[in-house]
Design a protein around this motif. Structure first.
Motif, PDB file in Angstrom:
ATOM      1  N   GLU A 182      29.984  31.406   0.557  1.00  0.00           N
ATOM      2  CA  GLU A 182      30.165  30.145   1.291  1.00  0.00           C
ATOM      3  C   GLU A 182      29.406  30.242   2.598  1.00  0.00           C
ATOM      4  O   GLU A 182      29.400  31.293   3.243  1.00  0.00           O
ATOM      5  N   LEU A 183      28.805  29.135   3.008  1.00  0.00           N
ATOM      6  CA  LEU A 183      28.079  29.095   4.281  1.00  0.00           C
ATOM      7  C   LEU A 183      28.666  28.006   5.163  1.00  0.00           C
ATOM      8  O   LEU A 183      28.881  26.878   4.711  1.00  0.00           O
ATOM      9  N   HIS A 184      28.955  28.371   6.412  1.00  0.00           N
ATOM     10  CA  HIS A 184      29.509  27.421   7.381  1.00  0.00           C
ATOM     11  C   HIS A 184      28.781  27.574   8.707  1.00  0.00           C
ATOM     12  O   HIS A 184      28.052  28.553   8.923  1.00  0.00           O
ATOM     13  N   THR A 185      28.999  26.627   9.598  1.00  0.00           N
ATOM     14  CA  THR A 185      28.416  26.714  10.937  1.00  0.00           C
ATOM     15  C   THR A 185      29.431  27.299  11.912  1.00  0.00           C
ATOM     16  O   THR A 185      30.632  27.350  11.635  1.00  0.00           O
ATOM     17  N   MET A 186      28.933  27.730  13.063  1.00  0.00           N
ATOM     18  CA  MET A 186      29.758  28.459  14.030  1.00  0.00           C
ATOM     19  C   MET A 186      30.948  27.641  14.526  1.00  0.00           C
ATOM     20  O   MET A 186      31.964  28.199  14.921  1.00  0.00           O
ATOM     21  N   ASP A 187      30.833  26.326  14.494  1.00  0.00           N
ATOM     22  CA  ASP A 187      31.942  25.512  14.999  1.00  0.00           C
ATOM     23  C   ASP A 187      33.159  25.537  14.076  1.00  0.00           C
ATOM     24  O   ASP A 187      34.211  24.978  14.397  1.00  0.00           O
ATOM     25  N   GLU A 188      33.053  26.207  12.914  1.00  0.00           N
ATOM     26  CA  GLU A 188      34.189  26.336  12.002  1.00  0.00           C
ATOM     27  C   GLU A 188      34.890  27.690  12.131  1.00  0.00           C
ATOM     28  O   GLU A 188      35.768  28.021  11.334  1.00  0.00           O
ATOM     29  N   LEU A 189      34.506  28.470  13.133  1.00  0.00           N
ATOM     30  CA  LEU A 189      35.080  29.806  13.316  1.00  0.00           C
ATOM     31  C   LEU A 189      36.595  29.774  13.395  1.00  0.00           C
ATOM     32  O   LEU A 189      37.283  30.552  12.722  1.00  0.00           O
ATOM     33  N   ASP A 190      37.149  28.887  14.189  1.00  0.00           N
ATOM     34  CA  ASP A 190      38.609  28.849  14.382  1.00  0.00           C
ATOM     35  C   ASP A 190      39.352  28.533  13.086  1.00  0.00           C
ATOM     36  O   ASP A 190      40.456  29.044  12.861  1.00  0.00           O
ATOM     37  N   ASN A 191      38.762  27.720  12.238  1.00  0.00           N
ATOM     38  CA  ASN A 191      39.412  27.389  10.975  1.00  0.00           C
ATOM     39  C   ASN A 191      39.394  28.553   9.991  1.00  0.00           C
ATOM     40  O   ASN A 191      40.311  28.691   9.164  1.00  0.00           O
ATOM     41  N   LEU A 192      38.378  29.394  10.102  1.00  0.00           N
ATOM     42  CA  LEU A 192      38.195  30.458   9.124  1.00  0.00           C
ATOM     43  C   LEU A 192      38.895  31.766   9.492  1.00  0.00           C
ATOM     44  O   LEU A 192      39.302  32.527   8.613  1.00  0.00           O
ATOM     45  N   LEU A 193      39.036  32.039  10.768  1.00  0.00           N
ATOM     46  CA  LEU A 193      39.609  33.321  11.191  1.00  0.00           C
ATOM     47  C   LEU A 193      40.965  33.629  10.551  1.00  0.00           C
ATOM     48  O   LEU A 193      41.194  34.778  10.135  1.00  0.00           O
ATOM     49  N   PRO A 194      41.901  32.686  10.435  1.00  0.00           N
ATOM     50  CA  PRO A 194      43.201  33.026   9.846  1.00  0.00           C
ATOM     51  C   PRO A 194      43.162  33.273   8.339  1.00  0.00           C
ATOM     52  O   PRO A 194      44.141  33.759   7.763  1.00  0.00           O
ATOM     53  N   LYS A 195      42.031  32.963   7.696  1.00  0.00           N
ATOM     54  CA  LYS A 195      41.972  33.000   6.235  1.00  0.00           C
ATOM     55  C   LYS A 195      41.287  34.248   5.681  1.00  0.00           C
ATOM     56  O   LYS A 195      41.298  34.470   4.476  1.00  0.00           O
ATOM     57  N   VAL A 196      40.691  35.061   6.544  1.00  0.00           N
ATOM     58  CA  VAL A 196      39.865  36.163   6.043  1.00  0.00           C
ATOM     59  C   VAL A 196      40.518  37.516   6.327  1.00  0.00           C
ATOM     60  O   VAL A 196      41.399  37.637   7.176  1.00  0.00           O
ATOM     61  N   ASP A 197      40.051  38.526   5.621  1.00  0.00           N
ATOM     62  CA  ASP A 197      40.597  39.877   5.760  1.00  0.00           C
ATOM     63  C   ASP A 197      39.741  40.769   6.646  1.00  0.00           C
ATOM     64  O   ASP A 197      40.234  41.746   7.205  1.00  0.00           O
ATOM     65  N   VAL A 198      38.468  40.425   6.756  1.00  0.00           N
ATOM     66  CA  VAL A 198      37.535  41.203   7.578  1.00  0.00           C
ATOM     67  C   VAL A 198      36.657  40.232   8.353  1.00  0.00           C
ATOM     68  O   VAL A 198      36.151  39.253   7.788  1.00  0.00           O
ATOM     69  N   VAL A 199      36.491  40.503   9.642  1.00  0.00           N
ATOM     70  CA  VAL A 199      35.530  39.759  10.461  1.00  0.00           C
ATOM     71  C   VAL A 199      34.463  40.751  10.896  1.00  0.00           C
ATOM     72  O   VAL A 199      34.751  41.733  11.596  1.00  0.00           O
ATOM     73  N   ALA A 200      33.227  40.509  10.480  1.00  0.00           N
ATOM     74  CA  ALA A 200      32.106  41.368  10.843  1.00  0.00           C
ATOM     75  C   ALA A 200      31.168  40.567  11.741  1.00  0.00           C
ATOM     76  O   ALA A 200      30.546  39.602  11.289  1.00  0.00           O
ATOM     77  N   SER A 201      31.081  40.970  13.003  1.00  0.00           N
ATOM     78  CA  SER A 201      30.339  40.195  13.998  1.00  0.00           C
ATOM     79  C   SER A 201      29.006  40.855  14.327  1.00  0.00           C
ATOM     80  O   SER A 201      28.953  42.034  14.695  1.00  0.00           O
TER      81      SER A 201
END
Length: 315
Positions: A182-201
């Protein structure tokens, strides 16, 4: 149209004879001067039309003659500040050289934290036979890759190849790259953070990425989540990261960058058992292939520069 005047090229990367031959073939007709960032004199810097390598920014002071600076780093934030380069000086980075090295380093951290190998290593140094309980698998997680540049794409492909579901974040939409589900833009960060298991920055240091991982954002993540940062240390404040790990907002973190660098010896981050930290060494030239790619980028750009053509990785 080719530029006929002889150019002086100051090379401050640790070039061996074969690298020098490659650069000099690309820069036929140029005068080459070889030094290191430490041994390059003020006279060398002032006389250079081209510099290949990272002379410390505080040594530049808008040199009048310098037409182009080719960095050996992917990051260029320190060189775009006022007073470093003239507005007429071209600046190019070594983006594309570090993807493999940094992505593999960060991915190794992920697997280590999933299997709690950091805890077992700590126990080994204390002669303790311990069992640290349940672990997780790369095949069962959703990974959010923040920053889909060269490094981020390499990381995404590694995670995807081993069975993870990968969500990518970038500044603007485009075709979904290989290895990204899936590809999203940076303005969707807040929506995605609670749904994932790993955040790689893997974001660079900019005004928009400074302290982007706020207390609220880290608290919104799963308490089982793993946070990885191999972009820039100032994406998260050290005290916020410490609080997130010590208070259990997230499970663990693996970082190759800190704020500040070097990290002070009295920082509480050193003592966290659920933090794996390395001193910004995932890139550099530890993987020999990285340096070869840097030389290739510099040589191709030098040839293009002398022909008046566009340069790769121009900032």
């Amino acid at each position: 149209m080719e530029i006929m005047m002889e150019k002086t090229v100051l090379v401050v990367i640790p070039a061996e004879e074969r690298h020098k031959e490659k650069l000099e073939r690309a820069g036929k007709g140029c005068r080459f001067v070889y030094a290191s960032p430490q041994t390059a004199t003020e006279e060398m810097i002032e006389a250079a039309d081209v510099i290949i390598g990272n002379v410390k920014p505080d040594r530049l002071h808008e040199p009048e003659r310098l037409q182009w600076l080719q960095l050996n780093s992917a990051g260029a934030d320190a060189y775009v500040k006022p007073g470093i380069l003239r507005s007429t000086t071209m600046l190019t980075s070594a983006t594309g050289a570090y993807g493999k090295a940094v992505a593999e380093h960060s991915f190794a951290m992920l697997l280590m934290l999933q299997k709690k190998l950091n805890l077992y290593r700590d126990a080994q140094t204390k002669n303790e036979w311990s069992d640290f309980g349940t672990v997780t698998s790369i095949t069962d997680v959703t990974v959010l890759v923040v920053g889909l540049g060269d490094i981020g794409l390499h990381f995404a492909r590694l995670a995807s190849a081993l069975g993870a579901r990968v969500i990518g974040l970038k500044r603007s939409m485009g075709p979904c790259p290989e290895g990204v589900h899936e590809l999203h833009t940076m303005d969707e960060l807040d929506n995605l953070l609670p749904k994932v298991d790993v955040v790689a920055s893997f974001v660079p240091s900019t005004a928009t990425t400074y302290h982007m991982y706020t207390k609220e954002r880290l608290m919104a993540m799963k308490d089982t989540a793993i946070f990885l940062n191999s972009g820039r240390g100032d994406a998260v404040a050290s005290e916020v990261l410490y609080e997130a790990l010590s208070e259990g907002w997230i499970a663990s973190a693996g970082i190759d960058v800190t704020e500040p660098e070097p990290l002070p010896a009295d920082s509480p981050l050193w003592q966290l058992p659920n933090l794996m930290m390395t001193p910004h060494i995932s890139g550099q030239f530890h993987l020999p292939e990285t340096f070869e790619r840097i030389v290739d980028i510099a040589a191709a750009n030098l040839e293009a520069y002398l022909k008046g053509e566009n340069l790769r990785n121009r900032i």
